[in-house]
Design a protein around this motif. Structure first.
Motif, mmCIF file in Angstrom:
data_model
loop_
_atom_site.group_PDB
_atom_site.id
_atom_site.type_symbol
_atom_site.label_atom_id
_atom_site.label_comp_id
_atom_site.label_asym_id
_atom_site.label_seq_id
_atom_site.Cartn_x
_atom_site.Cartn_y
_atom_site.Cartn_z
ATOM 1 N N THR A 113 -26.025 -49.850 -8.196
ATOM 2 C CA THR A 113 -25.458 -50.658 -9.281
ATOM 3 C C THR A 113 -26.208 -50.421 -10.585
ATOM 4 O O THR A 113 -25.599 -50.230 -11.638
ATOM 5 N N ILE A 114 -27.532 -50.406 -10.517
ATOM 6 C CA ILE A 114 -28.341 -50.180 -11.720
ATOM 7 C C ILE A 114 -28.059 -48.801 -12.302
ATOM 8 O O ILE A 114 -27.861 -48.658 -13.511
ATOM 9 N N GLU A 115 -28.014 -47.770 -11.453
ATOM 10 C CA GLU A 115 -27.747 -46.418 -11.937
ATOM 11 C C GLU A 115 -26.353 -46.304 -12.546
ATOM 12 O O GLU A 115 -26.177 -45.663 -13.574
ATOM 13 N N SER A 116 -25.355 -46.927 -11.935
ATOM 14 C CA SER A 116 -23.996 -46.839 -12.491
ATOM 15 C C SER A 116 -23.910 -47.573 -13.824
ATOM 16 O O SER A 116 -23.180 -47.152 -14.711
ATOM 17 N N GLN A 117 -24.672 -48.643 -13.980
ATOM 18 C CA GLN A 117 -24.697 -49.361 -15.254
ATOM 19 C C GLN A 117 -25.323 -48.499 -16.343
ATOM 20 O O GLN A 117 -24.847 -48.468 -17.467
ATOM 21 N N LYS A 118 -26.386 -47.801 -16.006
ATOM 22 C CA LYS A 118 -27.044 -46.924 -16.976
ATOM 23 C C LYS A 118 -26.088 -45.837 -17.446
ATOM 24 O O LYS A 118 -26.015 -45.522 -18.620
ATOM 25 N N SER B 165 -22.729 -45.756 -17.291
ATOM 26 C CA SER B 165 -21.455 -46.149 -17.898
ATOM 27 C C SER B 165 -21.630 -47.046 -19.119
ATOM 28 O O SER B 165 -20.686 -47.661 -19.561
ATOM 29 N N VAL B 166 -22.825 -47.096 -19.659
ATOM 30 C CA VAL B 166 -23.065 -47.901 -20.858
ATOM 31 C C VAL B 166 -22.195 -47.399 -22.002
ATOM 32 O O VAL B 166 -21.680 -48.160 -22.790
ATOM 33 N N SER C 239 -18.742 -41.730 -19.716
ATOM 34 C CA SER C 239 -17.776 -41.809 -18.620
ATOM 35 C C SER C 239 -16.718 -40.731 -18.758
ATOM 36 O O SER C 239 -16.361 -40.070 -17.781
#
Length: 77
Positions: free
Chosen positions: A31-36, A38-39, A44
Motif C-alpha cells: 500500500t505504501i509503495e503504491s501510494q508513492k 501514484s502520487v 501512472s
C-alpha cells in the motif's frame, strides 16, 4: 492521536501469529509503495504507456476504433 492508533495496531499485531504478521506487513508495504508511485497522475500514465496493444494510428483515429466512424484523412496533418 495517529501515533496512539499506530501503537494500538502494533500491539494487536503482536498477538497474531508470525505468518499473519508477515502477511499484514506485506499488505502495508504494498500500500505504501503504491501510494508513492501514484502520487502523480503522470507517473501512472507513464507506467501504463505501451501496455495496451492497439493499432499504430490509435491516437489519430480513436473515433474510428471506438465508435466505428470512417477514418479521418491524415494528409493534412
Amino acid at each position: 492521536m495517529m501515533i496512539q492508533q499506530l501503537e494500538k495496531a502494533i500491539s494487536k499485531l503482536s498477538e497474531l501469529s508470525e505468518s499473519k504478521q508477515e502477511e499484514i506487513a506485506k499488505m502495508i508495504m504494498t500500500t505504501i509503495e503504491s501510494q508513492k508511485q501514484s502520487v502523480n497522475a503522470w507517473n501512472s500514465l507513464k507506467e501504463m504507456a505501451g501496455s495496451i496493444e492497439a493499432p499504430e494510428d490509435w491516437s489519430q483515429q480513436h473515433d474510428h476504433y471506438l465508435y466505428g466512424i470512417p477514418k479521418q484523412n491524415q494528409e493534412n496533418e
